[in-house]
Design an enzyme around this catalytic site. Sequence first.
Site, PDB file in Angstrom:
ATOM      1  N   GLY A   1       0.858  -1.179   0.000  1.00 32.22           N
ATOM      2  CA  GLY A   1       0.000   0.000   0.000  1.00 32.22           C
ATOM      3  C   GLY A   1       0.895   1.229   0.000  1.00 32.22           C
TER       4      GLY A   1
ATOM      5  N   ASP B   1      -0.643   4.671  -6.599  1.00 33.55           N
ATOM      6  CA  ASP B   1       0.736   4.461  -6.186  1.00 33.55           C
ATOM      7  C   ASP B   1       1.658   5.588  -6.636  1.00 33.55           C
ATOM      8  OD1 ASP B   1      -0.561   1.619  -6.264  1.00 33.55           O
ATOM      9  OD2 ASP B   1       1.188   1.499  -4.942  1.00 33.55           O
TER      10      ASP B   1
ATOM     11  N   GLN C   1      -5.586  -9.081  -3.261  1.00 35.74           N
ATOM     12  CA  GLN C   1      -5.669  -8.136  -2.143  1.00 35.74           C
ATOM     13  C   GLN C   1      -7.105  -7.672  -1.906  1.00 35.74           C
ATOM     14  OE1 GLN C   1      -3.469  -7.920  -4.660  1.00 35.74           O
ATOM     15  NE2 GLN C   1      -1.451  -7.276  -3.944  1.00 35.74           N
TER      16      GLN C   1
ATOM     17  N   LYS D   1      -2.830  -0.191  -8.784  1.00 32.78           N
ATOM     18  CA  LYS D   1      -2.897  -1.642  -8.961  1.00 32.78           C
ATOM     19  C   LYS D   1      -3.478  -2.008 -10.325  1.00 32.78           C
ATOM     20  CE  LYS D   1      -1.910  -4.298  -6.805  1.00 32.78           C
ATOM     21  NZ  LYS D   1      -0.607  -4.995  -6.951  1.00 32.78           N
TER      22      LYS D   1
ATOM     23  N   ARG E   1      10.877  -1.817  -4.083  1.00 39.28           N
ATOM     24  CA  ARG E   1       9.776  -1.814  -5.056  1.00 39.28           C
ATOM     25  C   ARG E   1       9.804  -0.489  -5.819  1.00 39.28           C
ATOM     26  NH1 ARG E   1       4.032  -3.557  -3.327  1.00 39.28           N
ATOM     27  NH2 ARG E   1       3.901  -3.973  -5.555  1.00 39.28           N
TER      28      ARG E   1
END
Lengths: 345, 345
Positions: free
Chosen positions: B47, B237, B196, B248, B89
């Site tokens: 997240g 994001d 998720q 996502k 990431r």
Amino acid sequence: MSVDTIRWTGKAVRIIDQTKLPNKLVYIDCRDVDTLWHAIKTLQVRGAPALGIAAAFGVLLGIKGYKKDNSAAFVRYVCELCDYIGKSRPTAVNLFNALAQMRGLALNNVDKPVALLKAVLEAEARAIYEEDKAVCRAMGKHGAALIKNGGTYMTVCNAGGLATADYGTALGVFYAAKEAGKKFKVFALETRPLLQGARLTAWELMKNKIDVTLICDNMAATVMKDNKINGIFTGADRIAANGDAANKIGTYMLGVLAKHHAVPFYIVAPKTTFDLKIDHGRKIPIEERSADEVTSFAGTPTAPKGVKVFNPSFDVTPHELISGIVTEYGVIKTPYDRNIKKALL
Amino acid sequence: MSVDTIRWTGKAVRIIDQTKLPNKLVYIDCRDVDTLWHAIKTLQVRGAPALGIAAAFGVLLGIKGYKKDNSAAFVRYVCELCDYIGKSRPTAVNLFNALAQMRGLALNNVDKPVALLKAVLEAEARAIYEEDKAVCRAMGKHGAALIKNGGTYMTVCNAGGLATADYGTALGVFYAAKEAGKKFKVFALETRPLLQGARLTAWELMKNKIDVTLICDNMAATVMKDNKINGIFTGADRIAANGDAANKIGTYMLGVLAKHHAVPFYIVAPKTTFDLKIDHGRKIPIEERSADEVTSFAGTPTAPKGVKVFNPSFDVTPHELISGIVTEYGVIKTPYDRNIKKALL
């Protein structure tokens, strides 16, 4: 496709248990109607054209042990059999069309002796099977003309050899194009919840040496945006007289995404998938399946216990999103209401 | 949300292992930077806002055992730490923004003794955490005004308490609307490949007594067609200066489907999710993850061995598909390039 998805052995309906693929290639002999009914219900055999064949062979299973010699009683029994088999799954019309054909044949020959009736029904079921093979090849030929050498295509669920008696509807187009010497790529949507795209289509295409890339269903939009996609090919489970097409859930999503990205969107389906008694897609019954399919995988829970789930197996793509319907008679184009009748009647 | 997604214990970064939800609620104490890096990489903590906090706390983990008293060497070490954590990431910019904040603070205070530098960095990380809590509440308040009593909404992935220090971005909107006495329904997309939506969002919403229905991603289109959907709310994001938003995988799909069905589509994200150095969404780096995530589940293969897979974790929704971006400062509307700067600078 060189696999034998379904066949009548004379004593049993032999099918590949598709729930075991791609990990195991297992054949099951369904020796009675209940076993076959269960195999249809649990998707051991699936795919609209294959369901038509399974239904017809199911009638053969049901009558093989019939001993009495009263033709009227026999025909009533065949009608009951057809009713029962028709309750296995609701959406694919091929199943009902095959049953209507078997039932109609029995009713029209009620004056014949039982032994002859049995022979006629067996010949009919075998003919449905053989016709599906020929029809696959014809659709493949018409569809292959739409495949561009060097192109990239997309498909959902499995509309291949595992859904028919021969090499499929949508995938038949790819196989025919390959046979014609074309090179191209295919993105296969995995097709949740039961992953027929991942388990069956990827397996078939790899076996046939077609360049396939597996994606999750939610990746189709970004693949269309970032890659040149030359066309989408899917099967269908029932097509209304106006061209609205029910197919595996996710197909309507592809139709909308295709329109947004200006990608041609084709349905590939034989005459037996059309339901001309239904004038609009909203009248097609859509099967809803168990929540378990969404909330667990291989016995492992993937969602909180007791969560509410909506699990429709199919959706309906309105005809205005469809660039063409590839049939054994050629590619039907808009206006569908007129051209479907012209091609099929 | 009453769960403690992430916190700094003074000795460790304590996180919920989100890969175990919803079956088990397990906390992990990350006592060194490598453990935390691995937790980020494997999505035990995920997240965008939570990743910013995890990165800042990761710096605290890295410096806690630092013994030497050379400030210049310490600041170089902090910079190396930030570089390392930044490699976990690539897409969520909150992670890089938090690291830039920590690094900048160290560089600006290189004249201070190491003990003071450590204290300043700890205060900063705690401030990032506390600010995220306040920001969640502010976004929730602004977003809740968009929720209609009796309405039906849709969300993807998890942009809730498990993605932030407080009650989330997109889900925070739902929680705030509920606190304001509104009743409404939510369709949660399961969000392949790592589910998720099924595992985290359905769990959170049920825990908070919000009426949630779980669907597969490929069902969103048909749900929009057959139900009145009043709005879609997702997190982000990274948001470019022109309003293009990475989130996502599946979010762009929802954006296109929302446009087709005339459903308002909102992104909910704090200032820390904006990357004003990037002028267009196509410049946002998109993480591609391992094929295994798509080809197997809980150790069971779900696709043929060796199949080619494309597995992007994110997609980019162009600003023209976005009805508004809910931030802690209010709802930013088109023209985004001008209004984002006005709101954030």
